[in-house]
Design a protein around this motif. Structure first.
Motif, PDB file in Angstrom:
ATOM      1  N   ARG A  20       0.841  -1.191   0.000  1.00  0.00           N
ATOM      2  CA  ARG A  20       0.000   0.000   0.000  1.00  0.00           C
ATOM      3  C   ARG A  20       0.879   1.244   0.000  1.00  0.00           C
ATOM      4  N   SER A  21       0.435   2.265  -0.680  1.00  0.00           N
ATOM      5  CA  SER A  21       1.138   3.553  -0.725  1.00  0.00           C
ATOM      6  C   SER A  21       2.567   3.384  -1.246  1.00  0.00           C
ATOM      7  N   ALA A  77       5.720   3.577  -3.663  1.00  0.00           N
ATOM      8  CA  ALA A  77       6.237   4.386  -4.761  1.00  0.00           C
ATOM      9  C   ALA A  77       7.649   3.909  -5.058  1.00  0.00           C
ATOM     10  N   TYR A 133       3.319  -2.303  -8.485  1.00  0.00           N
ATOM     11  CA  TYR A 133       2.202  -1.367  -8.648  1.00  0.00           C
ATOM     12  C   TYR A 133       1.570  -1.265  -7.275  1.00  0.00           C
ATOM     13  N   SER A 134       1.349  -0.027  -6.820  1.00  0.00           N
ATOM     14  CA  SER A 134       0.874   0.166  -5.455  1.00  0.00           C
ATOM     15  C   SER A 134      -0.468  -0.543  -5.255  1.00  0.00           C
ATOM     16  N   TYR A 175       7.125   4.632   1.025  1.00  0.00           N
ATOM     17  CA  TYR A 175       5.692   4.626   1.292  1.00  0.00           C
ATOM     18  C   TYR A 175       5.186   6.034   1.004  1.00  0.00           C
ATOM     19  N   SER A 176       4.318   6.177   0.067  1.00  0.00           N
ATOM     20  CA  SER A 176       3.858   7.511  -0.309  1.00  0.00           C
ATOM     21  C   SER A 176       2.674   7.944   0.540  1.00  0.00           C
ATOM     22  N   GLY A 177       2.407   7.250   1.582  1.00  0.00           N
ATOM     23  CA  GLY A 177       1.308   7.585   2.471  1.00  0.00           C
ATOM     24  C   GLY A 177       1.354   6.574   3.577  1.00  0.00           C
ATOM     25  N   LYS A 220       1.312  -4.935 -15.438  1.00  0.00           N
ATOM     26  CA  LYS A 220       0.052  -4.192 -15.414  1.00  0.00           C
ATOM     27  C   LYS A 220      -0.447  -3.993 -16.845  1.00  0.00           C
ATOM     28  N   ASP A 249      -6.872  -0.714 -13.730  1.00  0.00           N
ATOM     29  CA  ASP A 249      -5.532  -1.194 -13.377  1.00  0.00           C
ATOM     30  C   ASP A 249      -5.585  -2.411 -12.466  1.00  0.00           C
ATOM     31  N   SER A 280       4.857  12.679   1.494  1.00  0.00           N
ATOM     32  CA  SER A 280       3.988  11.783   0.732  1.00  0.00           C
ATOM     33  C   SER A 280       2.552  12.043   1.143  1.00  0.00           C
ATOM     34  N   PRO A 281       1.603  11.789   0.272  1.00  0.00           N
ATOM     35  CA  PRO A 281       1.743  11.292  -1.101  1.00  0.00           C
ATOM     36  C   PRO A 281       1.958  12.401  -2.132  1.00  0.00           C
ATOM     37  N   THR A 338       5.127  12.092  -4.188  1.00  0.00           N
ATOM     38  CA  THR A 338       5.176  10.935  -5.077  1.00  0.00           C
ATOM     39  C   THR A 338       4.112  10.986  -6.165  1.00  0.00           C
ATOM     40  N   HIS A 339       3.187  11.925  -6.023  1.00  0.00           N
ATOM     41  CA  HIS A 339       2.138  12.017  -7.048  1.00  0.00           C
ATOM     42  C   HIS A 339       2.025  13.447  -7.562  1.00  0.00           C
ATOM     43  N   ASN A 375      -4.832   6.428  -1.822  1.00  0.00           N
ATOM     44  CA  ASN A 375      -4.150   5.222  -2.275  1.00  0.00           C
ATOM     45  C   ASN A 375      -5.079   4.211  -2.896  1.00  0.00           C
ATOM     46  N   LEU A 381      -3.999   6.774 -12.491  1.00  0.00           N
ATOM     47  CA  LEU A 381      -2.666   7.337 -12.661  1.00  0.00           C
ATOM     48  C   LEU A 381      -2.132   7.248 -14.074  1.00  0.00           C
ATOM     49  N   THR A 382      -2.691   6.369 -14.877  1.00  0.00           N
ATOM     50  CA  THR A 382      -2.013   6.136 -16.153  1.00  0.00           C
ATOM     51  C   THR A 382      -2.605   6.863 -17.351  1.00  0.00           C
TER      52      THR A 382
END
Lengths: 512, 1032
Positions: free
Chosen positions: A307-308, A310, A327-328, A367-369, A390, A396, B401-402, B405-406, B489, B494-495
């Motif tokens: 999870r989260s 990156a 892939y997260s 971890y992006s979160g 993916k 996704d 984050s996030p 990263t986004h 999350n 995203l793509t």
């Protein structure tokens, strides 16, 4: 007067016309649906009906509506391999309650397994029944093969059910409307008898090998392996020789061999490899979308992704390689550190465990979160959602192409070895089989004791959905799962689903 | 022919000669309102000489001495005046309605109100005039007894759940709408309320039997306005207003939230996350409701209509525009409707006339989120998100984050600041401000062309043949763009972006032929009517397409014209299953002297939806009436001026089931991948049931109409309605393995009720006032559900426990769950709660609920659930107050329900960090603190994860729906500028709601499955409007 006459006549005709044409007006035909009575009449229709039977094996793909099905997530959460994980202590309750052994008939994952397996049984029963009537254009050999496949699949579904619930209804033909509520549970022995009967009948007919275009259908080897496994699970020492003999047929058939590289077994680029005996297929090209549909992709992959997550490029270590760029996901089934410790020194560890914390430590991931619930930093690698797999199209989460191998050669090697040891059979062969599995990953020979065999199963088959069944059938569950709250005499089986008790004659399993 | 013309010419000439007598002039005014009447026809009796009044109501005519002038005007009583000398004769015309019998639309015809024997309620245009309601259902709310209308939500343009005389069926059966004689399927939101002349509600089965198998849930007959012969009238009516939420939820603020969460973490034995803020560091925090609510949402409506005609042709034409912004997330919640109508009628000769009623509507509706759904959407998010998280970040590019990263996918506000992502509440809950950005530009649209043309032939006196074809041609679709975004999350894209369009079309036609004959002799009055009707509803199709990865960034740049690779385009389509209905029906109306009356109806319906064993259904009814006050023995008195007794019995049906359920069909039931190819699997969708037929509702009705004390009108009804063979999915066990459940005629139930309508009007000096009230008491009970022990309704979040059940002997969908005896205050109390010495809740801790051991077996499990309350109101009422004083008028209209409970399921239980209503401040925190609100434990579901009395609240409310004050400009002024009518008004909707319910809105409609369950319903708006109604 003439005008009036014309007028009245017209009126009468109009009224009569309205009244009389109604019968044919009401006879309409369905669009895009065929009446059941008009189906099962061409080879294509029979094939489609068989596809529907196979549909019930692909639990990973979301049978039913968005229940994030799959049997791996709850089975792994039930065993000592993984926590349930996810987003919170209440995310996917049915996994959490198996993880904690706080299951009730209302919240257990029971209904999902139950519904899927019985749907499969019904579809198999129906197709067998329909094939009793000749189908124009369908060769006898093809018809016999379809029947054999249905029997094999029916045995598979019953084997799932009897292991999970023990006390289950047994039917080999569609249940009529009149009998729907009068069905009672059969003794487990009766279920196993039916499983053996179906498989024994199917084995002579099924093909040993398949054309590439048939990959995903069951083979003689698959049916033999399942039969050997089922007899082994019956836990009757006097029948171990039987089990060993069926497994031996598979192991010596020459159709299968162990892959040189352990990692290649699970590679979606290497589907239906030489080690794979029974493989549940998925596809990344179906463009599946969220909604009330079943998915061709493997949803389990996204569920166990960190999870989260990156990916990062570290100045020193560079970017992570393709096998470690994820892939997260939703962080279900994080691996329990104590289990990871047991397999940590095994060569298979790095192909079994996605060690995210190590990647974070070397700057290749972050971890992006917030991390998931009960995050351990350790995830499942065998079915991990690698970014490279993916799909471009479709949601996704729903289009990962990874297959799930239900039975593979290393498993049948170890099962045959076990059956030989338990049945006082050829111990030399047992050792050969055990050593073969170990030698593939560069491990030295060990004595063919039951403990060594079970230990090898844990290492070789980790997170593939076998561990919980193994712990239960070998009587080790009470000890091994005590830390999760496993209650002996109750938690060896799941409760019968609450919904299923409504209006029926079913009896709930003990202590639920 | 030539001869005839010559003869006519001759007569004309001779008349012209003889008319050289007196000159008469004058003005004609209306007795109703004193207005000058243009277009009144004045003729010399016995001749063809005549004239019309001009625009100012004035006329001049030459007439022979001692001749008689006839003044006539549609809707007015004709007058004859003898002329002796040249003079000025000013005439006051009396409205003929006072003299003419009021008629009631009864289905395939009209009937004089005095001889109606059924239970029919009428809502007239005059009741609805200038009422700012958005849908017809809304106009019925509280107007008449026996009709319960609950808006499914406050979403602009949302439909409503209409129950006539209680719940008729386990299925979501809604009344049949018949507009200008044509049954309309698929909703009536295409109608402009201003076009409606009257609404009749056939409440009892005896009246509704004429619609047979479609009538079980009652029938609502809508008549649109028709032109009247006379001068052209042009009317503008419009209003502009502002709307705001009536109230907000009381949720915890950041300080309270932090306090409670810390306590919950500790109670769960979990570590408080290091970065979880302390209460001391926080103030009120974010009020997420203020992020989504708009306190100044616009609403406006404008309509023009033109009507008029002559004795050959009349017309009514209108154009209207309605526009309502939602009070929640206005950027993605709005409803706009444009309607055009043309109704006309033409008389070809004395035996033939024809006409048409046609409307076109275009609706554009933005609704970018679901309502009454705890799985996300802005309402659920605003309720569940923690108040700690800020709306936006203070940095343009936070290093954390996030956001870091986004960078490219994080949603940003207009100044470029990223919208915050909550670290404490996740899953489907997302920052609503950010969510709104991802749904911009999405909308649904529809075009409806609904109308009928008819022809009437009267070959001989009393005999009428009428033939009508009604059609509905509808097109609808969606327009959506899905950008690249990161909301959380578990909610991101995203793509690549995508753009989708869908397009649907349906054509429904109904061909109706009726023959009716009316005859009177010796005070016996008969009307016979027979007819046939055929309907075809088989022509619905839809297609849609999605393109992925179009080269744009914002929704307003998106277009289907961008080319993408074929592999990035996908499409879909469907055709609806055919559905046909063929019917024959007849009716006899008889009365003797208007004193004894009888109506008998028989209809035979054939439906393609019924099983092969039951293609045709028969629906009979009979009803009788007796005007007691006309009897010789009745002594005229001042107490009861009029009394009519009525009784009726009838049978109706409901064929509201999907097609081909009677047979087993093969459908797609899940596929498999073989050899890399994705195959679709086919198999039986559900077991067959060839005996499948309509649901049958029979109803017995007694009632009386009375006029009391000269000023009071009263109507009282009692009824018992019994529904049998209710269509439902047979709840077959999963071990049968069927892909879906078969339909069966399974359950039975009854509704009993008492309805009272009272009206009173009087005047004190210049003050005219009237008050109308209605009240209904309804009870409902399920009497049979086949072989089932019970039927399960919607389940509670994250468990298989149902929120409500259908069980024999209980009302429909009675709430079902656990009851508690209180909260354990101490361990001693836990230890003392035993059954035969064994502790009943051994794992409980102080602060947990002490559950009631319903079956007294010493353990608490699913067998300890019990009945918790009724979601169906047992008492509904409404009243309207009208005051008129000189030019001023006031209308107040209120409505309420009582006797029901609401299941408050606002909080998402499987998100441990979800915010609480501030009733949580009253939780148990130690011995003696609370005996009704258990302790809060992070992620714990034992106290709150099961349906229990904790979630039930009293659903009674009273709501002042509308209050309007108007002023009509005085005649003296308007006449000078040739404007017959000019009225200005201010109006308020939903001004006041009295309720104890904690949620947004106690009015919770929706389907049967979730009736009375609040998962975050979109609240009704409180609105203020100013309007103008002017006639030229």
């Amino acid at each position: 007067m003439k005008i009036k006459f014309i007028l009245y006549s017209t009126l009468a005709v109009l009224l009569l016309a309205g009244a009389s044409c109604s019968k044919s007006f009401l006879e309409v035909s369905p669009r895009g649906e065929v009446l059941e009575s008009n189906y099962y009449q061409t080879p294509d229709q029979v094939f489609s009906a068989m596809v529907a039977v196979y549909n019930c094996t692909e639990a990973e793909a979301g049978y039913g509506i968005n229940w994030y099905a799959n049997k791996l997530a709850p089975l792994n959460a039930a065993a000592d391999e993984c926590w349930a994980g996810g987003g919170s202590s209440t995310d996917m309750m049915m996994y959490q309650v198996w993880n904690n052994y706080t299951m009730t008939p209302a919240n257990a994952p029971s209904s999902k397994f139950w519904a899927m397996d019985y749907a499969g049984i019904y579809r198999a029963n129906l197709l067998i029944l329909k094939l009793a009537t000749p189908v124009t254009g369908l060769a006898d050999a093809d018809r016999d093969r379809y029947i054999a496949e249905c029997k094999t699949l029916r045995a598979y579904f019953y084997f799932e059910l009897v292991r999970l619930f023990k006390n289950i209804p047994l039917t080999t033909e569609p249940i009529s409307t009149a009998d729907m509520y009068n069905v009672v549970q059969a003794a487990p022995e009766e279920i196993y008898t039916q499983i053996e009967k179906d498989l024994t009948e199917a084995i002579p007919i099924l093909p040993s090998t398949l054309a590439t275009t048939d990959n995903g259908r069951v083979t003689k080897g698959a049916a033999e392996a399942l039969l050997g496994k089922a007899i082994l699970f019956e836990n009757n020492t006097s029948r171990m020789a039987d089990a060993a003999s069926w497994l031996n047929k598979v192991n010596t058939s020459g159709v299968y061999h162990l892959l040189a590289n352990y990692k290649d077994i699970f590679d979606p680029g290497n589907k239906f490899n030489a080690e794979s005996i029974w493989e549940i297929s998925h596809s990344g090209t179906a463009q599946s979308q969220w909604g009330p549909s079943d998915f061709r992709g493997n949803v389990y992959c996204i569920m166990i992704g960190p999870r989260s997550y990156a990916a990062l490029t570290d100045p020193v270590h560079g970017a992570p390689d393709g096998d470690h760029t994820y892939y997260s996901g939703w962080s279900f089934n994080p691996i329990i550190p104590a289990f990871a410790a047991k397999i940590h020194n095994d060569p298979r560890y790095k192909y079994t465990v996605a060690d995210l914390d190590s990647l974070v430590a070397i700057g290749q991931a972050a971890y992006s979160g917030s991390a998931g619930y009960m995050n351990t930093g350790l995830f499942i690698q065998k079915h991990a959602p690698l970014l490279k797999w993916k799909a471009d199209l479709g949601a996704d989460a729903l289009n990962f192409p990874n297959d799930v191998i239900e039975i593979r050669l290393a498993d049948t090697y170890l099962m045959e070895a076990e059956a030989l040891v338990r049945g006082s059979g050829d111990l030399v062969r047992a050792k050969t089989l055990l050593d073969a599995v170990r030698a593939r990953v560069g491990l030295p020979s060990v004595p063919a004791t039951l403990d060594n065999i079970y230990n090898e199963r844990m290492l070789e088959l980790a997170t593939e959905g076998h561990r919980w069944f193994d712990l239960v059938r070998t009587g080790k569950a009470a000890t091994a799962l005590a830390f999760k709250g496993f209650v002996s005499g109750k938690n060896e089986i799941l409760p019968i689903p609450l919904e299923e008790m409504n209006n029926t004659k079913l009896v709930q399993n003990p202590n639920y | 022919m030539k001869q005839t013309i010559l003869t006519l010419l001759f007569i004309f000439c001779s008349l012209a000669l003889s008319a050289q007598g007196l000159q008469v002039k004058g003005v004609v005014t209306s007795a109703d309102d004193g207005q000058l009447l243009p277009g009144v026809s004045i003729s010399v009796k016995g001749t063809t000489a005549g004239t019309l009044t001009d625009a100012t109501g004035a006329y001049t005519i030459n007439a022979p001495a001692n001749s008689t002038l006839v003044f006539s005007f549609v809707g007015m009583k004709s007058q004859e005046i003898l002329v002796k000398t040249s003079t000025t004769i000013n005439v006051v015309m009396q409205s003929s309605t006072a003299m003419m019998e009021e008629v009631v639309v009864v289905g395939y015809g009209v009937q004089k109100k005095s001889v109606v024997t059924g239970a029919i309620s009428t809502v007239k245009a005059s009741d609805l005039i200038d009422m700012p309601v958005t849908r017809i259902e809304d106009a019925l709310k509280g107007r008449t007894s026996g009709v319960t209308v609950a808006s499914s939500s406050g979403v602009p343009g949302a439909d409503a759940t209409v129950n006539i005389r209680g719940v008729t069926s386990i299925n979501s059966a809604s009344p049949l709408y018949v507009v200008d004689g044509v049954p309309v399927v698929g909703g009536i939101d295409y109608l402009n309320q201003g076009d409606i002349e009257s609404i009749e509600i056939l409440k009892d089965a005896a009246s509704a039997a004429i619609y047979g198998t479609q009538a079980a849930a009652g029938v609502i007959l809508i008549s649109t306005k028709k032109g009247k012969s006379g001068a052209m009238q042009v009317n503008y009516n419009g209003y502009v207003g502002t709307q705001a939420p009536e109230r907000k939820l009381n949720l915890l603020n950041a300080k309270e939230y932090s306090t409670i969460m810390r306590e919950a973490y500790i109670a769960a034995g979990q570590k408080i996350p290091a970065d979880f803020p302390t209460p001391q560091s926080l103030s009120a925090g974010t009020d997420w409701q203020s992020v989504i609510f708009n306190n100044n949402a616009m609403i406006q409506n404008h309509e023009f209509n033109v009507s008029g005609g002559n004795d050959k042709s009349t017309y009514y034409a209108s154009v209207a525009y309605f526009d309502q912004e939602g009070i929640v997330a206005t950027d993605i919640s709005r409803y706009q409707r444009t309607t055009v109508r043309l109704n006309s009628a033409h008389k070809v000769n004395k035996w033939l006339n024809f006409g048409n009623n046609v409307s076109y509507s275009h609706i554009k509706s933005k609704q970018g989120f679901s309502t009454n759904d705890y799985f996300g959407g802005v309402l659920a998010s605003a309720i569940n998100l923690d108040p700690i998280t800020t709306v936006t970040q203070s940095d343009l590019n936070p290093a954390t984050s996030p956001y870091a990263t986004h960078l490219t996918s994080i949603v940003r506000d207009a100044s470029g600041y990223p919208y915050s992502v909550s670290p404490w509440v996740g899953q489907e809950m997302t920052n609503p401000a950010a969510y709104i950005q991802t749904k911009l530009g999405n909308y649904g649209w529809s075009d409806n062309i609904v109308g009928n043309i008819y022809m009437e032939i009267q070959p001989i006196k009393g005999l009428t043949f009428r033939s009508s074809i009604g059609t509905k041609l509808a097109f609808w679709g969606d327009y959506s763009y899905n950008p690249i975004y990161f909301l959380s999350n578990t909610n991101s894209n995203l793509t690549q972006n995508s753009i989708s369009r869908s397009f649907n079309r349906t054509l429904v036609w109904t061909f109706t032929n009726t023959l009716s004959y009316t005859r009177s002799f010796n005070n016996h009055n008969f009307t016979f009517m027979v007819g046939t009707e055929a309907r075809d509803q088989s022509n619905q199709i839809g297609i849609g397409s999605t393109k992925n990865g179009i080269p744009v960034t914002y929704w307003d740049q998106a277009s289907m014209n961008y080319s993408v690779d074929a592999s990035k385009t996908s499409g879909w389509g469907y055709e609806d299953q055919p559905y046909t209905l063929a019917s024959v029906f007849g009716r006899i109306n008889y009365d003797y002297q208007g004193k004894y009356m009888l109506t008998a109806i028989l209809r035979r319906d054939g439906s393609s939806r019924f099983g092969s064993n039951n293609v045709y259904g028969y629906f009979p009814s009979v009803s009788v009436g007796w005007v007691v006050s006309q009897e010789g023995f009745w002594k005229a008195n001042d107490y009861v001026n009029y009394l009519k007794l009525r009784a009726g019995y009838g049978v109706n049906g409901n064929d509201n089931l999907s097609p081909f359920q009677y047979t087993s069909t093969i459908g797609s039931i899940g596929g498999y991948t073989i050899g890399g190819t994705n195959y679709t699997g086919y198999g039986p969708t559900a077991p067959a049931n060839p005996d499948l037929k309509w649901e049958q509702t029979s109803q017995l009705n007694f009632g009386f109409d009375a006029k009391l004390l000269k000023n009071i009108t009263a109507a009282v009804e009692i009824f018992k309605k019994t529904t049998t063979g209710m269509l439902m999915y047979v709840d077959i066990p999963e071990y049968v393995g069927a892909s879906s459940k078969p339909w069966g005629n399974i359950a039975s139930m009854w509704d009993k009720g008492l309805e009272i309508e009272l009206g009173y009007n009087n005047k004190i000096g210049d003050l005219n006032y009237s008050i109308k009230g209605n009240a209904s008491f309804t009870k409902n009970e399920i009497t049979d559900i086949g072989s089932n022990d019970h039927l399960v309704n919607a389940t509670m979040q994250s468990s298989a426990y149902e929120v409500s059940r259908k069980v024999v002997g209980q009302p429909m969908n009675e709430f079902y769950g656990f009851k508690y005896l209180g909260v354990f205050q101490t361990q001693t109390e836990i230890n003392a709660y035993t059954k035969e010495g064994v502790v009943i809740q051994p794992t409980a801790k102080p602060g947990d609920y002490k559950w009631l051991d319903v079956n007294n077996d010493g353990i608490i499990n699913d067998l300890d659930r019990t009945w918790l309350g009724n979601p169906n109101p047992t008492f509904t009422y409404g009243f309207t107050l009208n005051l008129e004083y000189k030019g001023f008028d006031l209308v107040a209209f209120g409505q309420g329900v009582a006797g029901n409970k609401i299941f408050n399921e606002l909080r998402r239980l499987d998100i441990p960090g979800a915010n609480y209503l501030n009733s949580a401040l009253g939780r148990w925190t130690g011995p003696g603190t609370s005996n009704s609100y258990a302790r809060l434990v992070y992620g714990d579901l034992t106290n709150f994860g099961v349906p229990s009395q904790f979630y039930l609240e009293n659903g009674a409310y009273f709501r002042l729906k509308t209050m309007q004050i108007g002023y009509s400009l005085p005649k003296s002024l308007t006449e000078r500028i040739s404007i017959p009518k000019a009225r200005v008004y201010v109006s308020g909707n939903n001004l006041l709601t009295l309720t104890k319910y904690e949620g947004f809105d106690p009015e919770i409609g929706g389907g049967q499955g979730i009736y009375g369950i609040d998962r975050g319903v979109y609240p009704q708006a409180r609105s203020f409007m100013a309007g103008l109604d002017i006639t030229f």
